[in-house]
Design a protein around this motif. Sequence first.
Motif, PDB file in Angstrom:
ATOM      1  N   ALA A 224       0.838  -1.196   0.000  1.00  0.00           N
ATOM      2  CA  ALA A 224       0.000   0.000   0.000  1.00  0.00           C
ATOM      3  C   ALA A 224       0.873   1.247   0.000  1.00  0.00           C
ATOM      4  N   SER A 225       0.838   1.992  -1.112  1.00  0.00           N
ATOM      5  CA  SER A 225       1.542   3.272  -1.198  1.00  0.00           C
ATOM      6  C   SER A 225       0.594   4.366  -0.720  1.00  0.00           C
ATOM      7  N   TYR A 226       1.048   5.185   0.229  1.00  0.00           N
ATOM      8  CA  TYR A 226       0.127   6.183   0.761  1.00  0.00           C
ATOM      9  C   TYR A 226       0.845   7.493   1.058  1.00  0.00           C
ATOM     10  N   ASN A 227       0.037   8.520   1.156  1.00  0.00           N
ATOM     11  CA  ASN A 227       0.499   9.777   1.719  1.00  0.00           C
ATOM     12  C   ASN A 227      -0.560  10.290   2.673  1.00  0.00           C
ATOM     13  N   ALA A 228      -0.205  11.236   3.501  1.00  0.00           N
ATOM     14  CA  ALA A 228      -1.127  11.732   4.514  1.00  0.00           C
ATOM     15  C   ALA A 228      -0.861  13.202   4.786  1.00  0.00           C
ATOM     16  N   GLU A 229      -1.917  13.891   5.153  1.00  0.00           N
ATOM     17  CA  GLU A 229      -1.797  15.293   5.558  1.00  0.00           C
ATOM     18  C   GLU A 229      -2.788  15.565   6.677  1.00  0.00           C
ATOM     19  N   GLU A 230      -2.468  16.544   7.488  1.00  0.00           N
ATOM     20  CA  GLU A 230      -3.296  16.880   8.639  1.00  0.00           C
ATOM     21  C   GLU A 230      -3.721  18.332   8.554  1.00  0.00           C
ATOM     22  N   LYS A 231      -4.988  18.595   8.906  1.00  0.00           N
ATOM     23  CA  LYS A 231      -5.492  19.962   8.910  1.00  0.00           C
ATOM     24  C   LYS A 231      -6.469  20.102  10.079  1.00  0.00           C
ATOM     25  N   SER A 232      -6.455  21.278  10.710  1.00  0.00           N
ATOM     26  CA  SER A 232      -7.347  21.525  11.849  1.00  0.00           C
ATOM     27  C   SER A 232      -8.525  22.385  11.415  1.00  0.00           C
ATOM     28  N   PHE A 233      -9.695  22.011  11.907  1.00  0.00           N
ATOM     29  CA  PHE A 233     -10.924  22.755  11.675  1.00  0.00           C
ATOM     30  C   PHE A 233     -11.560  23.045  13.031  1.00  0.00           C
ATOM     31  N   SER A 234     -11.501  24.310  13.445  1.00  0.00           N
ATOM     32  CA  SER A 234     -12.072  24.727  14.735  1.00  0.00           C
ATOM     33  C   SER A 234     -11.560  23.850  15.873  1.00  0.00           C
ATOM     34  N   GLY A 235     -10.268  23.590  15.848  1.00  0.00           N
ATOM     35  CA  GLY A 235      -9.647  22.840  16.931  1.00  0.00           C
ATOM     36  C   GLY A 235      -9.691  21.336  16.779  1.00  0.00           C
ATOM     37  N   LYS A 236     -10.342  20.827  15.736  1.00  0.00           N
ATOM     38  CA  LYS A 236     -10.395  19.383  15.498  1.00  0.00           C
ATOM     39  C   LYS A 236      -9.341  19.013  14.454  1.00  0.00           C
ATOM     40  N   LYS A 237      -8.463  18.079  14.797  1.00  0.00           N
ATOM     41  CA  LYS A 237      -7.417  17.641  13.876  1.00  0.00           C
ATOM     42  C   LYS A 237      -7.943  16.490  13.009  1.00  0.00           C
ATOM     43  N   VAL A 238      -7.944  16.744  11.708  1.00  0.00           N
ATOM     44  CA  VAL A 238      -8.442  15.757  10.752  1.00  0.00           C
ATOM     45  C   VAL A 238      -7.269  15.264   9.913  1.00  0.00           C
ATOM     46  N   TYR A 239      -7.155  13.953   9.796  1.00  0.00           N
ATOM     47  CA  TYR A 239      -6.043  13.297   9.119  1.00  0.00           C
ATOM     48  C   TYR A 239      -6.562  12.728   7.806  1.00  0.00           C
ATOM     49  N   PHE A 240      -6.015  13.164   6.668  1.00  0.00           N
ATOM     50  CA  PHE A 240      -6.453  12.737   5.341  1.00  0.00           C
ATOM     51  C   PHE A 240      -5.431  11.761   4.752  1.00  0.00           C
ATOM     52  N   ILE A 241      -5.916  10.620   4.270  1.00  0.00           N
ATOM     53  CA  ILE A 241      -5.058   9.595   3.679  1.00  0.00           C
ATOM     54  C   ILE A 241      -5.442   9.385   2.220  1.00  0.00           C
ATOM     55  N   ASN A 242      -4.445   9.374   1.338  1.00  0.00           N
ATOM     56  CA  ASN A 242      -4.606   8.946  -0.054  1.00  0.00           C
ATOM     57  C   ASN A 242      -3.771   7.686  -0.233  1.00  0.00           C
ATOM     58  N   GLU A 243      -4.333   6.667  -0.871  1.00  0.00           N
ATOM     59  CA  GLU A 243      -3.618   5.387  -0.935  1.00  0.00           C
ATOM     60  C   GLU A 243      -3.985   4.605  -2.186  1.00  0.00           C
ATOM     61  N   THR A 244      -3.000   3.898  -2.728  1.00  0.00           N
ATOM     62  CA  THR A 244      -3.264   2.838  -3.700  1.00  0.00           C
ATOM     63  C   THR A 244      -2.682   1.553  -3.125  1.00  0.00           C
ATOM     64  N   VAL A 245      -3.404   0.455  -3.285  1.00  0.00           N
ATOM     65  CA  VAL A 245      -2.961  -0.818  -2.710  1.00  0.00           C
ATOM     66  C   VAL A 245      -3.117  -1.924  -3.745  1.00  0.00           C
ATOM     67  N   HIS A 246      -2.146  -2.828  -3.797  1.00  0.00           N
ATOM     68  CA  HIS A 246      -2.212  -3.996  -4.659  1.00  0.00           C
ATOM     69  C   HIS A 246      -2.286  -5.237  -3.782  1.00  0.00           C
ATOM     70  N   THR A 247      -3.264  -6.082  -4.061  1.00  0.00           N
ATOM     71  CA  THR A 247      -3.490  -7.306  -3.294  1.00  0.00           C
ATOM     72  C   THR A 247      -3.329  -8.527  -4.185  1.00  0.00           C
ATOM     73  N   LYS A 248      -2.580  -9.521  -3.695  1.00  0.00           N
ATOM     74  CA  LYS A 248      -2.472 -10.814  -4.362  1.00  0.00           C
ATOM     75  C   LYS A 248      -2.911 -11.904  -3.391  1.00  0.00           C
ATOM     76  N   ILE A 249      -3.745 -12.797  -3.859  1.00  0.00           N
ATOM     77  CA  ILE A 249      -4.130 -13.973  -3.080  1.00  0.00           C
ATOM     78  C   ILE A 249      -2.999 -14.993  -3.179  1.00  0.00           C
ATOM     79  N   ILE A 250      -2.588 -15.511  -2.011  1.00  0.00           N
ATOM     80  CA  ILE A 250      -1.463 -16.435  -2.005  1.00  0.00           C
ATOM     81  C   ILE A 250      -1.768 -17.644  -1.110  1.00  0.00           C
ATOM     82  N   GLU A 251      -1.026 -18.702  -1.341  1.00  0.00           N
ATOM     83  CA  GLU A 251      -1.118 -19.903  -0.504  1.00  0.00           C
ATOM     84  C   GLU A 251       0.071 -19.886   0.459  1.00  0.00           C
TER      85      GLU A 251
END
Length: 253
Positions: A224-251
């Motif tokens: 999972a490749s991701y980035n994140a940023e944080e921003k405050s709104f009226s004292g509330k800290k909100v964490y934003f994540i953008n991500e792409t993920v590759h899944t393989k089924i394995i034995e």
Amino acid sequence: MKTYYTPGCALFLGVVLFFSACSSDEDIAPQSTTQSSPMPNAPGDANAVLAAVISYSDLPDAMPSVPGVVGLAIDVASGSFFNGAIGSDLVNVGEVKLNSKALQIPGGNAYINDPTDFSYSLAAGQTNTWQVAGGSGFDGFTHATVKKMPSQVKFSSSVGTSFSKGSDVTLTIEAVTSNTDNILWVISDGKTTVTKESKTASVTFSSSELSGLNATSTGLVQAASYNAEEKSFSGKKVYFINETVHTKIIEIN
């Protein structure tokens, strides 16, 4: 829902999904497994976490082969708003939208994308816009992420469909993608999960790290490749994540 395939194969998608839905219980397990999206840990003082994920999944071997179709890609959106710091009780903050599409609350005040709609206009290299109506101590806000969606992460051909947990296992991706802060690596038997974080094209899990996994034909590996940023709104800290993920089924043996 989006797919990644060679041209001319879109008409086969419905057939693929039909066979997936009508398979035996044993065949269904990989499908439910591939829907999970690994998430990085948010800071302990975050009051909310909003995530936009493009989830790429290879087709399980048990699924009937469709010429040209190599996997599926779906947009996944989620939102969690807490009455205190992260991990406290979830609260309802009214309508939440990602790129003008509303998320739903199936229960427990957890926001997720409409399960019948897997397209939230997510694309590599673009920013995303979140709209929150407000409530339960959160003011309403609109925020366009500064960081862009990471490019598609993809396992290299060296990552096979089976491995022994008694040996070290190396996972490799084709490249570290653009717009990536870090990469979350996952090996799971469906119940127990082993993870690493490393912004490299390859990581190795030792046999001792994998010793707690159970043998299964429906395990998975994820990058999972991701980035994140944080921003405050009226004292509330909100964490934003953008991500792409590759899944393989394995034995796992």
